[in-house]
Design an enzyme around this catalytic site. Structure first.
Site, short mmCIF file in Angstrom:
data_model
loop_
_atom_site.label_atom_id
_atom_site.label_comp_id
_atom_site.label_asym_id
_atom_site.label_seq_id
_atom_site.Cartn_x
_atom_site.Cartn_y
_atom_site.Cartn_z
N SER A 1 -3.51 -6.23 -50.39
CA SER A 1 -4.12 -5.02 -50.36
C SER A 1 -5.50 -5.29 -49.64
O SER A 1 -6.58 -6.03 -50.35
CB SER A 1 -4.16 -4.34 -51.53
OG SER A 1 -5.23 -3.11 -51.71
N HIS B 1 -2.85 -6.42 -39.90
CA HIS B 1 -2.54 -5.22 -40.82
C HIS B 1 -1.83 -4.27 -40.19
O HIS B 1 -2.27 -3.79 -39.06
CB HIS B 1 -3.83 -4.88 -41.54
CG HIS B 1 -3.99 -3.87 -42.68
ND1 HIS B 1 -3.53 -2.64 -42.61
CD2 HIS B 1 -4.14 -4.13 -43.98
CE1 HIS B 1 -3.53 -1.87 -43.69
NE2 HIS B 1 -3.84 -3.01 -44.58
N CYS C 1 -1.06 8.45 -43.77
CA CYS C 1 -2.26 9.10 -44.52
C CYS C 1 -3.10 9.84 -43.59
O CYS C 1 -3.47 9.41 -42.50
CB CYS C 1 -3.22 8.14 -45.27
SG CYS C 1 -4.76 8.80 -46.18
N GLU D 1 -2.06 -1.12 -40.60
CA GLU D 1 -2.80 0.14 -40.26
C GLU D 1 -3.62 -0.15 -38.80
O GLU D 1 -3.76 0.62 -38.09
CB GLU D 1 -3.74 0.52 -41.17
CG GLU D 1 -4.66 1.70 -40.90
CD GLU D 1 -6.03 1.78 -41.67
OE1 GLU D 1 -5.54 1.89 -42.90
OE2 GLU D 1 -7.00 2.32 -41.17
#
Ligand code: SF4
Length: 434
Positions: free
Chosen positions: A340, A202, A174, A204
């Site tokens: 999430s 995580h 992204c 990211e």
């Protein structure tokens, strides 16, 4: 780097990003009802006077079914990065029959989307925590490897490149994640140590950390508790020696506690809770001010003045939940994948105000008495009974995370409405938004 056709820019990261861009996402994820509601709200926004100081309207949409009143958050569901990743993944499958297609790890944190991708033959190389499921050595240059929306580490990119795998064409990172990487680079170039507020495991944060660590010293702090402990090393309250065990696996190679905490800057995982990041940055800034006796004019010499690096979707979805919580409701339902990050923060916000049920789809609503939902604190699903109070009307808040298909939100609405025999049919409600 993203495929040139999808590469758009943000002024800060030299890439232009338009969250308004529309993507070709499989119809099974869409919902005619939710699409009509979102379209109507957009049209109304253009005509209405601003309802918030920001000039934007974050009030929820009332879906009045009579005995059941659902207040739907103003912003929820698939974000730019998720739609971009899904479009590229499904197009890759379509355009490459017969080729082996892999995903580095989960595409996004939604079990339905990941299962769909697997049912189209895509295999995962690693699990969501970085555990290898298929060895990189088994890959050949004829294989395709999709990089998920969270991005990946330079080390993994290198492993793929050495096996002759083209990564640029199938990189769905992204642009808002790339923006954090760019911000880290700017901070590192100015000789600040990068403090990353994120979940250490995580995908990211792992990617951001490894990219930051390649530019300079970096540390990950998970939450305020860890930020407070880190600040004790800045002030000298704690001995350097304990840092390395306390922040094990969360600091860059060669990190020197004595030298590397004298100048710091904070970035964050794009999906953290805005208020948490602000509190952590404020705390670390104040620690620098107290430790080095700084004045407003000299603070920037020790603390890089940056805004948070949350993405637009995280900001909008969290603000929309705050808007939704203005309603005096009986309960909230939040839909999304249990792993999430952005969804779990929406749950935390709701939990502060009212009974909240975190579910990944409508199947978890077992009846009008029973619901199976994820408990963030025990990290397990649990069964609750009597979640729908016997009152008329009952007021329910509803939202979903940035990786949750709108079709699931419609499924939840539809399931709930069926419990109320006198309720307005869904088709009639849809007419109100057409
Ligand atoms: S939540 Fe934000 S950073 Fe993550 S994929 Fe969506 S737009 Fe990108």
């Amino acid at each position: 780097m993203l495929d040139a056709r999808y590469r758009i820019t943000n002024p800060e990261s030299r890439i232009f990003v338009s969250p308004m861009k529309s993507f070709d996402v499989p119809i099974i994820y869409r919902s005619p009802l939710i699409a009509a509601i979102k379209k109507k709200r957009k049209e109304l926004d253009k005509m209405k006077k601003p309802a918030s100081p920001s000039g934007r309207d974050f009030t929820p949409t009332l879906l009045d079914f009579g005995p059941l009143q659902i207040y739907l958050a103003r912003h929820f569901g698939f974000c730019y990065g998720v739609e971009n990743a899904i479009e590229i993944a499904f197009r890759t499958v379509e355009e490459n029959p017969g080729r082996r297609i892999f995903l580095l790890s989960e595409m996004i944190h939604n079990p339905h989307v990941n299962n769909d991708l697997q049912s189209h033959g895509i295999k995962f190389l690693q699990d969501t925590y970085g555990k290898q499921l298929i060895p990189f050595d088994s890959l050949s240059q004829d294989d395709i490897v999709l990089i998920p929306a969270f991005g990946t580490t330079p080390g993994i990119e290198e492993k793929l490149k050495t096996r002759g795998i083209p990564i640029e064409k199938y990189d769905t990172t992204c642009p808002f994640v790339e923006k954090v990487w760019n911000r880290s680079e700017v901070i590192a170039k100015r000789n600040y140590t990068i403090i990353i507020h994120g979940k250490p495991g995580h995908e990211e944060t792992r990617a951001t950390f490894s990219r930051a660590a390649a530019k300079g010293p970096a540390v990950v702090v998970r939450d305020m508790k860890e930020a407070i402990e880190l600040s004790k090393y800045i002030s000298g309250e704690k001995p350097e020696s304990t840092f390395y065990t306390e922040f094990n696996d969360q600091y860059s190679p060669g990190f020197n506690v004595k030298n590397d905490l004298k100048r710091i800057g904070v970035v964050n995982q794009t999906t953290m809770l805005a208020s948490d990041t602000q509190a952590i940055a404020d705390h670390l800034k104040q620690t620098m001010i107290n430790t080095y006796k700084l004045s407003p004019d000299t603070t920037e010499a020790r603390f890089a003045d940056t805004r948070d690096t949350l993405c637009y979707a995280t900001n909008d979805n969290q603000t929309a939940v705050s808007g939704m919580l203005e309603i005096n409701a009986d309960l909230a339902i939040v839909a999304g994948g249990y792993n999430s990050s952005n969804t779990s923060h929406l749950v935390e916000l709701c939990e502060e105000k009212l009974p909240t049920y975190f579910i990944n789809d409508e199947e978890k609503i077992l009846s009008d008495r029973e619901i199976l939902h994820y408990d963030l604190h025990t990290r397990q699903e649990k069964l609750s009974t009597g979640y729908l109070a016997r009152k008329n009307p009952i007021k329910l808040l509803l939202t979903s995370g940035a990786s949750c298909p709108d079709a699931i939100v419609e499924g939840i609405i539809s399931k709930l409405v069926a419990f109320y025999p006198g309720a307005l049919p869904l088709t009639k409600l849809l007419q109100q938004f057409q």
